[in-house]
Design a protein around this motif. Structure first.
Motif, PDB file in Angstrom:
ATOM      1  N   MET A   1       0.831  -1.243   0.059  1.00  0.00           N
ATOM      2  CA  MET A   1      -0.171   0.117   0.043  1.00  0.00           C
ATOM      3  C   MET A   1       0.942   1.443   0.022  1.00  0.00           C
ATOM      4  SD  MET A   1      -3.404   0.741   2.491  1.00  0.00           S
ATOM      5  CE  MET A   1      -4.299  -0.145   1.270  1.00  0.00           C
ATOM      6  N   PHE A   2       0.463   2.273  -0.721  1.00  0.00           N
ATOM      7  CA  PHE A   2       1.169   3.597  -0.946  1.00  0.00           C
ATOM      8  C   PHE A   2       0.396   4.896  -0.371  1.00  0.00           C
ATOM      9  CE2 PHE A   2       2.909   6.804  -3.644  1.00  0.00           C
ATOM     10  CZ  PHE A   2       3.868   7.324  -2.926  1.00  0.00           C
ATOM     11  N   ILE A   3      -0.739   5.252  -1.436  1.00  0.00           N
ATOM     12  CA  ILE A   3      -1.064   6.478  -1.013  1.00  0.00           C
ATOM     13  C   ILE A   3      -2.361   6.091   0.007  1.00  0.00           C
ATOM     14  CG2 ILE A   3      -1.217   7.653  -3.216  1.00  0.00           C
ATOM     15  CD1 ILE A   3      -3.775   6.511  -3.895  1.00  0.00           C
ATOM     16  N   GLY A   4      -2.718   4.698   0.341  1.00  0.00           N
ATOM     17  CA  GLY A   4      -3.439   4.612   1.548  1.00  0.00           C
ATOM     18  C   GLY A   4      -2.733   4.756   2.758  1.00  0.00           C
ATOM     19  N   HIS A   5      -1.516   4.880   2.986  1.00  0.00           N
ATOM     20  CA  HIS A   5      -0.821   5.108   4.175  1.00  0.00           C
ATOM     21  C   HIS A   5      -0.969   6.747   4.112  1.00  0.00           C
ATOM     22  CE1 HIS A   5       0.557   1.309   4.867  1.00  0.00           C
ATOM     23  NE2 HIS A   5       1.320   1.325   4.033  1.00  0.00           N
ATOM     24  N   PHE A   6      -0.653   7.467   3.349  1.00  0.00           N
ATOM     25  CA  PHE A   6      -0.687   8.832   3.258  1.00  0.00           C
ATOM     26  C   PHE A   6      -2.104   9.337   3.615  1.00  0.00           C
ATOM     27  CE2 PHE A   6       3.163   8.491   0.819  1.00  0.00           C
ATOM     28  CZ  PHE A   6       3.919   9.530   1.249  1.00  0.00           C
ATOM     29  N   ALA A   7      -3.125   8.575   3.062  1.00  0.00           N
ATOM     30  CA  ALA A   7      -4.290   8.802   3.690  1.00  0.00           C
ATOM     31  C   ALA A   7      -4.627   8.995   4.902  1.00  0.00           C
ATOM     32  CB  ALA A   7      -5.568   7.953   3.066  1.00  0.00           C
ATOM     33  N   VAL A   8      -4.067   8.062   5.795  1.00  0.00           N
ATOM     34  CA  VAL A   8      -4.216   8.069   7.275  1.00  0.00           C
ATOM     35  C   VAL A   8      -3.501   9.191   7.761  1.00  0.00           C
ATOM     36  CG1 VAL A   8      -3.524   6.625   9.198  1.00  0.00           C
ATOM     37  CG2 VAL A   8      -4.201   5.414   7.234  1.00  0.00           C
ATOM     38  N   GLY A   9      -2.416   9.690   7.291  1.00  0.00           N
ATOM     39  CA  GLY A   9      -1.923  10.769   7.997  1.00  0.00           C
ATOM     40  C   GLY A   9      -2.724  11.944   7.551  1.00  0.00           C
ATOM     41  N   PHE A  10      -3.129  12.134   6.334  1.00  0.00           N
ATOM     42  CA  PHE A  10      -4.213  13.274   6.013  1.00  0.00           C
ATOM     43  C   PHE A  10      -5.232  13.298   7.024  1.00  0.00           C
ATOM     44  CE2 PHE A  10      -2.009  13.715   1.752  1.00  0.00           C
ATOM     45  CZ  PHE A  10      -1.848  15.023   1.953  1.00  0.00           C
ATOM     46  N   ALA A  11      -5.993  12.031   7.183  1.00  0.00           N
ATOM     47  CA  ALA A  11      -7.153  11.967   7.936  1.00  0.00           C
ATOM     48  C   ALA A  11      -7.116  12.298   9.551  1.00  0.00           C
ATOM     49  CB  ALA A  11      -7.770  10.557   7.696  1.00  0.00           C
TER      50      ALA A  11
ATOM     51  N   LEU B   1       2.288  13.846  11.169  1.00  0.00           N
ATOM     52  CA  LEU B   1       0.929  13.065  10.981  1.00  0.00           C
ATOM     53  C   LEU B   1       1.179  11.898   9.888  1.00  0.00           C
ATOM     54  CD1 LEU B   1      -1.840  15.374  11.691  1.00  0.00           C
ATOM     55  CD2 LEU B   1      -0.756  13.623  13.280  1.00  0.00           C
ATOM     56  N   ILE B   2       1.719  12.534   8.616  1.00  0.00           N
ATOM     57  CA  ILE B   2       2.046  11.506   7.534  1.00  0.00           C
ATOM     58  C   ILE B   2       3.337  10.725   7.816  1.00  0.00           C
ATOM     59  CG2 ILE B   2       3.025  11.623   5.201  1.00  0.00           C
ATOM     60  CD1 ILE B   2       0.965  13.986   4.642  1.00  0.00           C
ATOM     61  N   ALA B   3       4.125  11.322   8.569  1.00  0.00           N
ATOM     62  CA  ALA B   3       5.444  10.477   8.980  1.00  0.00           C
ATOM     63  C   ALA B   3       5.123   9.129   9.629  1.00  0.00           C
ATOM     64  CB  ALA B   3       6.575  11.354   9.618  1.00  0.00           C
ATOM     65  N   ALA B   4       4.106   9.203  10.462  1.00  0.00           N
ATOM     66  CA  ALA B   4       3.539   8.195  11.213  1.00  0.00           C
ATOM     67  C   ALA B   4       3.324   6.807  10.651  1.00  0.00           C
ATOM     68  CB  ALA B   4       2.428   8.672  12.481  1.00  0.00           C
TER      69      ALA B   4
ATOM     70  N   PHE C   1      -7.564   7.449  -0.206  1.00  0.00           N
ATOM     71  CA  PHE C   1      -6.874   8.744  -0.262  1.00  0.00           C
ATOM     72  C   PHE C   1      -7.866   9.902  -0.498  1.00  0.00           C
ATOM     73  CE2 PHE C   1      -4.289  11.677  -2.825  1.00  0.00           C
ATOM     74  CZ  PHE C   1      -3.132  11.759  -1.901  1.00  0.00           C
ATOM     75  N   ALA C   2      -9.184   9.633  -1.216  1.00  0.00           N
ATOM     76  CA  ALA C   2     -10.166  10.579  -1.375  1.00  0.00           C
ATOM     77  C   ALA C   2     -10.565  10.950   0.137  1.00  0.00           C
ATOM     78  CB  ALA C   2     -11.245  10.150  -2.205  1.00  0.00           C
ATOM     79  N   VAL C   3     -10.922  10.107   1.000  1.00  0.00           N
ATOM     80  CA  VAL C   3     -11.403  10.386   2.426  1.00  0.00           C
ATOM     81  C   VAL C   3     -10.329  11.155   3.169  1.00  0.00           C
ATOM     82  CG1 VAL C   3     -12.257   9.342   4.196  1.00  0.00           C
ATOM     83  CG2 VAL C   3     -13.176   8.371   1.913  1.00  0.00           C
ATOM     84  N   GLY C   4      -9.112  10.876   2.855  1.00  0.00           N
ATOM     85  CA  GLY C   4      -8.221  11.536   3.771  1.00  0.00           C
ATOM     86  C   GLY C   4      -7.976  12.854   3.440  1.00  0.00           C
ATOM     87  N   ILE C   5      -7.737  13.168   1.905  1.00  0.00           N
ATOM     88  CA  ILE C   5      -7.923  14.343   1.715  1.00  0.00           C
ATOM     89  C   ILE C   5      -9.193  15.275   2.082  1.00  0.00           C
ATOM     90  CG2 ILE C   5      -7.830  15.853  -0.337  1.00  0.00           C
ATOM     91  CD1 ILE C   5      -5.289  14.611  -0.003  1.00  0.00           C
ATOM     92  N   TRP C   6     -10.350  14.574   1.841  1.00  0.00           N
ATOM     93  CA  TRP C   6     -11.756  15.332   2.031  1.00  0.00           C
ATOM     94  C   TRP C   6     -11.360  15.734   3.640  1.00  0.00           C
ATOM     95  CZ3 TRP C   6     -15.706  13.389   5.426  1.00  0.00           C
ATOM     96  CH2 TRP C   6     -16.775  14.287   5.498  1.00  0.00           C
ATOM     97  N   LEU C   7     -11.118  14.780   4.569  1.00  0.00           N
ATOM     98  CA  LEU C   7     -10.898  15.213   6.051  1.00  0.00           C
ATOM     99  C   LEU C   7      -9.869  16.245   6.225  1.00  0.00           C
ATOM    100  CD1 LEU C   7     -11.191  11.653   7.613  1.00  0.00           C
ATOM    101  CD2 LEU C   7     -12.835  13.592   7.739  1.00  0.00           C
ATOM    102  N   TYR C   8      -8.941  16.293   5.713  1.00  0.00           N
ATOM    103  CA  TYR C   8      -7.899  17.317   5.705  1.00  0.00           C
ATOM    104  C   TYR C   8      -8.495  18.735   5.246  1.00  0.00           C
ATOM    105  CZ  TYR C   8      -3.288  19.839   5.399  1.00  0.00           C
ATOM    106  OH  TYR C   8      -2.525  20.779   5.380  1.00  0.00           O
ATOM    107  N   VAL C   9      -9.206  18.671   4.191  1.00  0.00           N
ATOM    108  CA  VAL C   9      -9.705  19.915   3.629  1.00  0.00           C
ATOM    109  C   VAL C   9     -10.916  20.587   4.380  1.00  0.00           C
ATOM    110  CG1 VAL C   9     -10.961  20.966   1.716  1.00  0.00           C
ATOM    111  CG2 VAL C   9      -8.817  19.611   1.211  1.00  0.00           C
ATOM    112  N   ARG C  10     -11.630  19.550   5.247  1.00  0.00           N
ATOM    113  CA  ARG C  10     -12.726  20.043   6.146  1.00  0.00           C
ATOM    114  C   ARG C  10     -12.115  20.398   7.336  1.00  0.00           C
ATOM    115  NH1 ARG C  10     -17.812  17.583   5.620  1.00  0.00           N
ATOM    116  NH2 ARG C  10     -18.064  18.930   7.604  1.00  0.00           N
ATOM    117  N   THR C  11     -10.759  20.274   7.722  1.00  0.00           N
ATOM    118  CA  THR C  11     -10.252  20.482   8.863  1.00  0.00           C
ATOM    119  C   THR C  11      -9.339  21.948   8.640  1.00  0.00           C
ATOM    120  OG1 THR C  11     -10.141  18.407   9.544  1.00  0.00           O
ATOM    121  CG2 THR C  11      -8.648  19.759  10.732  1.00  0.00           C
TER     122      THR C  11
END
Length: 224
Positions: free
Chosen positions: A1-11, A24-27, A143-153
């Motif tokens: 998995m690649f962008i799925g890990h980044f999604a966790v950081g964004f979320a 948060l992404i480094a984790a 990734f879409a959900v993670g980005i959406w949560l980041y932009v909502r925040t």
């Protein structure tokens, strides 16, 4: 998995808004930050074997120190403790611990049976990588959900906060698609060094644009 890990950081920004996005992404990618160095040191091994799974040509022969569940917990605890000592911010500490451990869980879902429970222990994996479409759908949705949560925040306070963020997202997507459909590397060094270079570039980049964004919630404290 690649962008799925980044999604966790964004979320995670939603749940730890005072913590900079770079941390948060480094984790969730922390185990993959260790892995290239361990490969070059000879502590862990990977074999380039096209057809090993449908999605990736890599056969993860041995990576007990970066990718076993036990060591993921150890790395998560160490990372979280250092952060807590420096920042004194429990939501960020919890998000970091969960983020690091989430890497093993997501890899267990995607990999074949190569994810060790502990160094020298049994290895497991559900094998989502045996479905190209399934893997990409899962990662794109995450990734879409993670980005959406980041932009909502957060929201951009200037052009850096807007365009550097969008360029970061675009580069991640391009790298993900290019890696899937590009030619496989021919040596282990061609795996390790691009990973190290990506860490050097992507970590300060995310720190930079996150500092140019502000929290949407007026009741939240300023990001640290």
């Amino acid at each position: 998995m690649f962008i799925g890990h980044f999604a966790v950081g964004f979320a995670a920004k939603k749940f730890a808004p005072r913590t900079n996005l770079a941390i948060l992404i480094a984790a969730p990618i922390f185990l993959d930050m260790l892995w290239p160095f361990f490969l070059l040191l000879g502590w862990e091994q990977v074999r380039i074997a096209p057809g090993n799974t449908r999605f990736t040509p890599f056969d993860f022969v041995s990576y007990p120190w970066s990718h076993s569940l036990l060591m993921a917990i150890v790395w998560a605890t160490a990372f979280a403790l250092v952060y807590q000592l420096l920042a004194r911010y429990w939501p960020g500490t919890v998000a970091i611990w969960i983020g690091v451990v989430s890497h093993w869980i997501l890899d267990w879902i995607t990999h074949g049976p190569d994810m060790p429970l502990y160094p020298g222990g049994p290895r497991y994996g559900l094998g989502l990588w045996n479905s190209i479409a399934g893997t990409m759908i899962v990662e794109f949705v995450m990734f879409a959900v993670g980005i959406w949560l980041y932009v909502r925040t957060t929201r951009a306070r200037d052009r850096i906060g807007q365009y550097a963020f969008l360029a970061y997202v675009a580069l991640l997507l391009a790298a993900y698609i290019g890696d899937r459909f590009g030619a496989p590397p021919s040596t282990v060094a061609q795996i390790a060094w691009p990973g190290i270079i990506a860490i050097i570039i992507m970590t300060p980049w995310s720190w930079w644009f996150d500092h140019h964004r502000v929290l949407r919630s007026a009741t939240s404290a300023s990001p640290s």
